[in-house]
Design a protein around this motif. Structure first.
Motif, PDB file in Angstrom:
ATOM      1  N   PHE A   1       0.859  -1.185   0.000  1.00  0.00           N
ATOM      2  CA  PHE A   1       0.000   0.000   0.000  1.00  0.00           C
ATOM      3  C   PHE A   1       0.895   1.234   0.000  1.00  0.00           C
ATOM      4  O   PHE A   1       1.645   1.481   0.938  1.00  0.00           O
ATOM      5  N   GLY A   2       0.848   2.014  -1.084  1.00  0.00           N
ATOM      6  CA  GLY A   2       1.780   3.121  -1.253  1.00  0.00           C
ATOM      7  C   GLY A   2       1.121   4.483  -1.182  1.00  0.00           C
ATOM      8  O   GLY A   2      -0.039   4.637  -0.793  1.00  0.00           O
ATOM      9  N   ARG A   3       1.871   5.477  -1.622  1.00  0.00           N
ATOM     10  CA  ARG A   3       1.424   6.865  -1.581  1.00  0.00           C
ATOM     11  C   ARG A   3       0.388   7.157  -2.669  1.00  0.00           C
ATOM     12  O   ARG A   3       0.223   6.379  -3.601  1.00  0.00           O
ATOM     13  N   PRO A   4      -0.274   8.314  -2.565  1.00  0.00           N
ATOM     14  CA  PRO A   4      -1.141   8.745  -3.666  1.00  0.00           C
ATOM     15  C   PRO A   4      -0.307   9.013  -4.919  1.00  0.00           C
ATOM     16  O   PRO A   4       0.906   9.236  -4.851  1.00  0.00           O
ATOM     17  N   SER A   5      -0.975   9.005  -6.074  1.00  0.00           N
ATOM     18  CA  SER A   5      -0.261   9.203  -7.332  1.00  0.00           C
ATOM     19  C   SER A   5      -1.131   9.993  -8.300  1.00  0.00           C
ATOM     20  O   SER A   5      -2.349  10.107  -8.128  1.00  0.00           O
ATOM     21  N   ARG A   6      -0.473  10.518  -9.329  1.00  0.00           N
ATOM     22  CA  ARG A   6      -1.188  11.212 -10.402  1.00  0.00           C
ATOM     23  C   ARG A   6      -0.552  10.823 -11.733  1.00  0.00           C
ATOM     24  O   ARG A   6       0.668  10.775 -11.874  1.00  0.00           O
ATOM     25  N   ARG A   7      -1.419  10.562 -12.700  1.00  0.00           N
ATOM     26  CA  ARG A   7      -0.970  10.253 -14.061  1.00  0.00           C
ATOM     27  C   ARG A   7      -1.777  11.082 -15.046  1.00  0.00           C
ATOM     28  O   ARG A   7      -2.963  11.320 -14.840  1.00  0.00           O
ATOM     29  N   TYR A   8      -1.122  11.469 -16.123  1.00  0.00           N
ATOM     30  CA  TYR A   8      -1.830  12.115 -17.218  1.00  0.00           C
ATOM     31  C   TYR A   8      -1.081  11.828 -18.507  1.00  0.00           C
ATOM     32  O   TYR A   8       0.101  11.454 -18.487  1.00  0.00           O
ATOM     33  N   GLY A   9      -1.774  11.993 -19.630  1.00  0.00           N
ATOM     34  CA  GLY A   9      -1.113  11.678 -20.890  1.00  0.00           C
ATOM     35  C   GLY A   9      -2.018  11.920 -22.083  1.00  0.00           C
ATOM     36  O   GLY A   9      -3.121  12.456 -21.979  1.00  0.00           O
ATOM     37  N   ILE A  10      -1.529  11.493 -23.227  1.00  0.00           N
ATOM     38  CA  ILE A  10      -2.249  11.633 -24.491  1.00  0.00           C
ATOM     39  C   ILE A  10      -2.156  10.319 -25.247  1.00  0.00           C
ATOM     40  O   ILE A  10      -1.140   9.619 -25.192  1.00  0.00           O
ATOM     41  N   GLU A  11      -3.233   9.997 -25.934  1.00  0.00           N
ATOM     42  CA  GLU A  11      -3.297   8.752 -26.690  1.00  0.00           C
ATOM     43  C   GLU A  11      -3.809   9.052 -28.094  1.00  0.00           C
ATOM     44  O   GLU A  11      -4.816   9.746 -28.267  1.00  0.00           O
ATOM     45  N   ILE A  12      -3.101   8.541 -29.097  1.00  0.00           N
ATOM     46  CA  ILE A  12      -3.471   8.749 -30.497  1.00  0.00           C
ATOM     47  C   ILE A  12      -3.648   7.382 -31.142  1.00  0.00           C
ATOM     48  O   ILE A  12      -2.764   6.522 -31.060  1.00  0.00           O
ATOM     49  N   ILE A  13      -4.811   7.170 -31.789  1.00  0.00           N
ATOM     50  CA  ILE A  13      -5.142   5.877 -32.374  1.00  0.00           C
ATOM     51  C   ILE A  13      -5.596   6.084 -33.809  1.00  0.00           C
ATOM     52  O   ILE A  13      -6.390   6.984 -34.092  1.00  0.00           O
ATOM     53  N   ASN A  14      -5.074   5.256 -34.717  1.00  0.00           N
ATOM     54  CA  ASN A  14      -5.464   5.326 -36.131  1.00  0.00           C
ATOM     55  C   ASN A  14      -5.748   3.929 -36.671  1.00  0.00           C
ATOM     56  O   ASN A  14      -4.965   2.992 -36.452  1.00  0.00           O
ATOM     57  N   HIS A  15      -6.887   3.790 -37.370  1.00  0.00           N
ATOM     58  CA  HIS A  15      -7.229   2.572 -38.105  1.00  0.00           C
ATOM     59  C   HIS A  15      -7.444   2.991 -39.561  1.00  0.00           C
ATOM     60  O   HIS A  15      -8.280   3.854 -39.837  1.00  0.00           O
ATOM     61  N   TYR A  16      -6.734   2.363 -40.470  1.00  0.00           N
ATOM     62  CA  TYR A  16      -6.827   2.763 -41.882  1.00  0.00           C
ATOM     63  C   TYR A  16      -7.043   1.535 -42.743  1.00  0.00           C
ATOM     64  O   TYR A  16      -6.242   0.593 -42.717  1.00  0.00           O
TER      65      TYR A  16
END
Length: 756
Positions: free
Chosen positions: A557-572
């Protein structure tokens, strides 16, 4: 609930005022069609692919993806769990043999063996609570990818019907009900790989009886062969369709193996161990899973209902040694983890479509209930012979989740969904001990902690969800999502007051942990004919982070955390014979707050008698989350029609990761390229060759940073003789521990029809 109702009516009134009655009464925005026809992997897959492509899916977040089973099987993968990598941003790897649950990476998480990553098959949960190896343990080795009809990938805590373990992501898999044509597949390849699979449907009592059986063997390139032996089977009787029908399914799976776990890089570079070697040749395990499940569904007019019930019996024995000779210089640090459980559960939901103030609305209400009866524990062992029993517990854990959501279409280009979920968890722990098997102190007396580590715990948590989809532009939609979620912790930690290893006082932990997340994204098919693109910006906060501990193979059991990011998806899909996919997921992951315990341990290692050994490096407090990837990228190309030649290429990239909180040790980036080439005949036969790691990448399959000891370390002799300080000897030699990427390998498969 009154507040929700008032808000719903107010929103309807506001929509009418803004857009007028004519606007809100317009035809609903068409659902997005996910995927396009591609070359089928088998004759059976070709039949079910047609049905899968007809299905329309209402996407509620820019990062949500839906794939047919035929799409999953169109690219090469080395083990069943890797089939899930079709979900953009997900990386699946292995560090401890072919029978242990995979390691999962998603959205800046090193998800260990499944924490915060929900997996289900036909409504049955694969994640295991309060598990002998790690919380949320999700063993996907029993999957038969050829039987998949659909894979739905969702990320973030925005969905009311998803509860425990799902905040980072959730993958829901469904098996087919019927094969139009039976088939068999025989595969053989490098490092003594072999696999036989047969599947066929029969008409029985007005329904369809699906049968499948699989057997696999594998040694791998390791000095001590894995000797994996697996058998797997599925038996399903069904009538009707998924939306209006019934089914009863039985599954059986058994596996045993040896494993070459991660090894210290210093031993390889120093010539002590070969690259494919191991420290403890007896590591490995055995696992089994048996299940019986049933589904009933009905759609009638504006109403639709679905009920799923299941019973699962699973067993697991694991023998691991990650720190080698750190704690036990003479016998070694191997330990046994065992888990025996029975899981009973039911999922039920009802949906109703109606109109209010001229607006089309769909409301859903659902129930999820689950009960686990568990016997699990941890023992010190030598060459698979247990001697000290650190923990031995009987756990009864149950939960009930109630959820509801409502989707309102205000205009053809604007819809909103509001939902809420309430979860109740309750559990009891009985810690079992006897004087003979209990661990002993330095005087030989039993460390008697069992009575103080028994008890019961319960908790409740509410989780609101909201989403908005805006599509005023042609073939383009904007998604806004927010939600709260949760993950449960190992219930033993909620009642443990004394350390089972040494009897020292420890603090208990909460049973449920809150998580909050949001996402904004856009999805469009406007840019180019045949191209579907999506971009999502996301954020997720955890009230507590579960960390992997390399010396015990468990989580803490650890400390609080924060994550953020960007995701790019392509289907062709520019043509029926050509399909391309590419995705990039960038993330930033950090702890919040200060790790006071780690700071005190680091100061202790900076004392005059300890600093000369260098163990302070890698043990300084910091905010890096160990093993959190900064980038996961994937690209693939598929060519071919239903008959004739076909080929596929798939590249996966996993970026470098900090291995310790202070970032002193980092993993290398890993890139692998797999290829497939084959030919399908019009009589149902096909032949294909899959090549793995064709560029001969010498990177790591997985990497950890922690302290260990092996006899060739100078510190080993100093610690054994009692010369080095005890705080240094408890850490050992800090460094990178890795399992190497497997060398290039080829597997050839022959598929044909079953004539009977």
């Amino acid at each position: 609930m009154t507040g929700w109702r008032v808000g719903e009516i107010s929103a309807l009134a506001l929509a009418v005022a803004l857009f007028g009655a004519d606007a809100v009464a317009q035809e609903s925005l068409p659902d997005i069609d996910i995927g396009a026809p591609i070359a089928a992997a088998t004759p059976a897959a070709a039949a079910r692919a047609e049905d899968a492509q007809k299905a329309k899916v209402r996407v509620e977040a820019a990062s949500e993806t839906v794939f047919s089973g035929q799409q999953v099987n169109a690219v090469p993968f080395a083990r069943p769990g890797e089939a899930l990598e079709i979900v953009p941003g997900l990386s699946v790897t292995q560090h401890s043999g072919e029978g242990k649950a995979n390691q999962y990476f998603l959205r800046g998480f090193q998800l260990d063996h499944g924490t915060d990553f929900s997996l289900t098959l036909d409504g049955m949960p694969i994640n295991m609570r309060t598990h002998g190896h790690g919380q949320g343990y999700a063993d996907a080795n029993f999957l038969i990818p050829e039987l998949l009809s659909s894979v739905v990938g969702r990320k973030g805590p925005y969905y009311a019907d998803k509860g425990d373990f799902s905040s980072a992501g959730a993958v829901d898999m469904q098996y087919i009900d019927k094969l139009d044509h039976g088939f068999f597949r025989a595969t053989g390849g490098s490092f003594a790989y072999g696999r036989l699979l047969g599947a066929k449907s029969f008409e029985v009592n007005g329904g369809n009886l699906l049968t499948a059986i699989e057997s696999s063997i594998y040694n791998g390139p390791w000095t001590r062969p894995d000797e994996m032996r697996k058998i797997n089977s599925v038996l399903r009787w069904s009538r009707g369709t998924q939306e209006d029908g019934v089914s009863i399914t039985a599954m059986a799976y058994a596996n045993r193996w040896f494993s070459t776990d991660q090894i210290p890089s210093r031993a390889v570079y120093g010539g002590v161990l070969p690259l494919w070697g191991n420290v403890d040749s007896t590591d490995g395990g055995d696992a089994s899973r048996f299940s019986l499940s049933a589904r009933w569904s009905q759609t009638e007019g504006a109403h639709s209902s679905r009920v799923e019930a299941y019973a699962i019996r699973s067993t697991l024995d694991l023998y691991n040694n990650f720190t080698y000779f750190l704690s036990h210089p003479d016998l070694g640090d191997q330990f046994r983890q065992f888990d025996r459980r029975t899981v009973l559960g039911v999922n039920a939901q009802h949906a109703y479509k109606y109109e209010l103030a001229g607006l089309p609305i769909e409301s859903r209400i659902g129930l999820e209930s689950r009960y686990d009866n568990i016997r699990l524990g941890l023992q010190d062992s030598w060459r698979r012979q247990p001697y000290d029993t650190i923990t031995n517990s009987h756990v009864a854990e149950g939960s009930v989740g109630l959820w509801t959501d409502t989707t309102v279409r205000f205009t053809p280009w604007l819809r909103a969904t509001g939902g809420v979920r309430f979860d109740y968890f309750a559990a009891s722990v009985g810690s079992l001990q006897d004087p003979l098997s209990a661990p002993k102190d330095e005087n030989g007396a039993p460390i008697w902690t069992g009575p103080w580590n028994s008890g019961s715990k319960s908790a409740t948590m509410g989780s609101p969800k909201v989403g908005v989809v805006i599509g005023p532009f042609e073939q383009t939609e904007l998604f806004l999502n927010f939600g709260e979620g949760l993950h449960s912790t190992d219930v033993r930690g909620t009642v443990t007051r004394l350390s089972p290893a040494d009897g020292s006082s420890v603090a208990t932990i909460p049973l449920l942990v809150k998580q909050r997340g949001a996402e904004i994204g856009v999805r469009t098919t406007r840019l180019l004919e045949g191209l579907e693109s999506s971009v999502a910006l996301w954020w997720l906060n955890n009230d507590s982070e579960n960390q992997f501990e390399g010396d015990s193979g468990s989580t803490s059991f650890g400390r609080p955390s924060r994550r953020y990011g960007i995701e790019i998806i392509n289907h062709y899909t520019p043509a029926s014979w050509l399909r391309m996919e590419g995705s990039v997921s960038l993330s930033h992951a950090r702890f919040r707050g200060v790790d006071q315990q780690q700071a005190l341990a680091w100061i202790d290692l900076l004392s005059p008698d300890a600093i000369g050994y260098g163990t302070y490096v890698g043990n300084a407090p910091g905010n890096y989350i160990p093993d959190s990837p900064n980038i996961v990228a994937m690209g693939q190309i598929e060519v071919g029609e239903a008959t004739g030649p076909f080929a596929a290429l798939r590249y996966r990239y996993l970026g470098e990761r900090p291995l310790t909180e202070d970032g002193s040790f980092k993993s290398p980036a890993t890139g692998t390229l797999n290829l497939r080439a084959g030919y399908r005949f019009d009589n149902g036969w096909s032949i294909q060759a899959d090549a793995f790691n064709v560029t001969n990448s010498r990177s790591d399959m997985i990497t950890y940073g922690y302290g260990s000891l092996i006899p060739s370390d100078p510190l080993y002799g100093l610690c054994k003789a009692g010369v080095a300080p005890s705080n240094v000897c408890s850490v050992g030699v800090m460094g990178r521990h890795f399992k190497p990427m497997e060398p290039p390998a080829v597997r050839v498969s022959i598929t044909g029809p079953l004539p009977f």
